[in-house]
Design a protein around this motif. Sequence first.
Motif, PDB file in Angstrom:
ATOM      1  N   UNK A  82       0.830  -1.216   0.000  1.00 39.46           N
ATOM      2  CA  UNK A  82       0.000   0.000   0.000  1.00 39.46           C
ATOM      3  C   UNK A  82       0.859   1.260   0.000  1.00 39.46           C
ATOM      4  N   UNK A  83       2.085   1.157   0.500  1.00 46.00           N
ATOM      5  CA  UNK A  83       2.977   2.314   0.489  1.00 46.00           C
ATOM      6  C   UNK A  83       3.501   2.624  -0.911  1.00 46.00           C
ATOM      7  N   UNK A  84       3.357   1.673  -1.831  1.00 44.49           N
ATOM      8  CA  UNK A  84       3.841   1.896  -3.205  1.00 44.49           C
ATOM      9  C   UNK A  84       2.733   2.399  -4.133  1.00 44.49           C
ATOM     10  N   UNK A  85       1.508   2.542  -3.641  1.00 39.00           N
ATOM     11  CA  UNK A  85       0.396   2.955  -4.488  1.00 39.00           C
ATOM     12  C   UNK A  85       0.608   4.370  -5.033  1.00 39.00           C
ATOM     13  N   UNK A  86       0.182   4.546  -6.277  1.00 37.59           N
ATOM     14  CA  UNK A  86       0.222   5.867  -6.888  1.00 37.59           C
ATOM     15  C   UNK A  86      -0.759   6.789  -6.168  1.00 37.59           C
ATOM     16  N   UNK A  87      -0.331   8.000  -5.852  1.00 36.89           N
ATOM     17  CA  UNK A  87      -1.200   8.946  -5.161  1.00 36.89           C
ATOM     18  C   UNK A  87      -1.785   9.932  -6.165  1.00 36.89           C
ATOM     19  N   UNK A  88      -3.102  10.161  -6.041  1.00 37.58           N
ATOM     20  CA  UNK A  88      -3.816  10.996  -6.997  1.00 37.58           C
ATOM     21  C   UNK A  88      -4.497  12.168  -6.292  1.00 37.58           C
ATOM     22  N   UNK A  89      -4.692  13.239  -7.042  1.00 41.21           N
ATOM     23  CA  UNK A  89      -5.537  14.315  -6.553  1.00 41.21           C
ATOM     24  C   UNK A  89      -6.980  13.847  -6.539  1.00 41.21           C
ATOM     25  N   UNK A  90      -7.794  14.389  -5.653  1.00 43.06           N
ATOM     26  CA  UNK A  90      -9.171  13.918  -5.507  1.00 43.06           C
ATOM     27  C   UNK A  90     -10.021  14.160  -6.751  1.00 43.06           C
ATOM     28  N   UNK A  91      -9.575  15.040  -7.643  1.00 52.88           N
ATOM     29  CA  UNK A  91     -10.321  15.321  -8.871  1.00 52.88           C
ATOM     30  C   UNK A  91      -9.592  14.837 -10.127  1.00 52.88           C
ATOM     31  N   UNK A  92      -8.530  14.082  -9.948  1.00 56.38           N
ATOM     32  CA  UNK A  92      -7.715  13.627 -11.080  1.00 56.38           C
ATOM     33  C   UNK A  92      -8.209  12.262 -11.560  1.00 56.38           C
ATOM     34  N   UNK A  93      -9.174  12.270 -12.496  1.00 57.23           N
ATOM     35  CA  UNK A  93      -9.788  11.028 -12.973  1.00 57.23           C
ATOM     36  C   UNK A  93      -8.799  10.161 -13.741  1.00 57.23           C
ATOM     37  N   UNK A  94      -7.874  10.775 -14.475  1.00 53.78           N
ATOM     38  CA  UNK A  94      -6.880  10.007 -15.235  1.00 53.78           C
ATOM     39  C   UNK A  94      -5.980   9.226 -14.294  1.00 53.78           C
ATOM     40  N   UNK A  95      -5.526   9.873 -13.244  1.00 54.37           N
ATOM     41  CA  UNK A  95      -4.681   9.208 -12.255  1.00 54.37           C
ATOM     42  C   UNK A  95      -5.449   8.116 -11.517  1.00 54.37           C
ATOM     43  N   UNK A  96      -6.706   8.385 -11.166  1.00 54.45           N
ATOM     44  CA  UNK A  96      -7.525   7.393 -10.461  1.00 54.45           C
ATOM     45  C   UNK A  96      -7.724   6.143 -11.317  1.00 54.45           C
ATOM     46  N   UNK A  97      -7.902   6.338 -12.617  1.00 57.87           N
ATOM     47  CA  UNK A  97      -8.048   5.206 -13.533  1.00 57.87           C
ATOM     48  C   UNK A  97      -6.783   4.352 -13.538  1.00 57.87           C
ATOM     49  N   UNK A  98      -5.629   4.993 -13.590  1.00 59.84           N
ATOM     50  CA  UNK A  98      -4.351   4.275 -13.569  1.00 59.84           C
ATOM     51  C   UNK A  98      -4.163   3.550 -12.242  1.00 59.84           C
ATOM     52  N   UNK A  99      -4.636   4.168 -11.163  1.00 62.43           N
ATOM     53  CA  UNK A  99      -4.537   3.539  -9.841  1.00 62.43           C
ATOM     54  C   UNK A  99      -5.304   2.224  -9.802  1.00 62.43           C
ATOM     55  N   UNK A 100      -6.569   2.246 -10.248  1.00 66.75           N
ATOM     56  CA  UNK A 100      -7.373   1.024 -10.229  1.00 66.75           C
ATOM     57  C   UNK A 100      -6.785  -0.022 -11.162  1.00 66.75           C
TER      58      UNK A 100
END
Length: 259
Positions: A23-41
């Motif tokens: 969990x410490x290696x997870x990509x961190x995203x801004x709460x409104x950054x949909x592109x980053x959230x998609x990459x996270x999932x």
Amino acid sequence: MVGFKILFTLCAFAICFCASAYVDTLQKCGKSDAVCQKKLLQSVLKSISKTGIPELDIPQIDPIQLKGFNVAILDLVNITLVDGVAKGVKDCTVNKFEANFDDLHASIELVCDITIKGHYSVYSGSPLIKNFLGGDNIHGDGNGKAKIEKFKVAFDFDFTVEKRGDDLFIKSSIEKMKYTYDVLGKMVFAADNLYVGNKEQSASIVKLMNENWRILMDMVGKQFVEKAMNFVFNFTQKFFSNVPTKNYILDDLENYVSS
């Protein structure tokens, strides 16, 4: 006994350390950054679908074990997957993952190639089927396989932000989840040991199924999709409700905590 206790303590420490390390290696995203959230999932599905994280109560979902799963087609035919597996979730493409913290609403869209195979049984004594087949019933007990190419599913759900101790977590509920699905490719079936009356007819029945896969999907798709969505939604819900938001969200979410 002392040696066993030391070994047990070391094993428990190693398990907790591995979970923490991931969990410490997870990509961190801004709460409104949909592109980053998609990459996270996408990264989460790729990394832990095959193993889950048992110490965080996150289940494995590739493969998915299916036992005693029954499907009735318009009260005409009963099919049971006695013992089987579904594979492919790990390689799903995440087209969309958006978590809107102002509305506390999220949406996910996946496209997957799913393969289901295992031991099946089927029976139809329906008068309509018997009349169509000249008085014979359909029955079978053997090995079957179905491949769904480019299966697209989208689901929307509400969530809440909860505080536990010093950490914040996202929690969602499957009861109010809404979903849509479609097959962008096709379905391909295979099966053995299928009979019409006393005559083995696997090849001709499978050929008929493959020629009419869209009709079959319309008839039984909802039941399969609901089963699959329970697994996928449970996986995502367990992940977000057990991993603190600080591990993947850059912003302070304190203002969104449910009262």
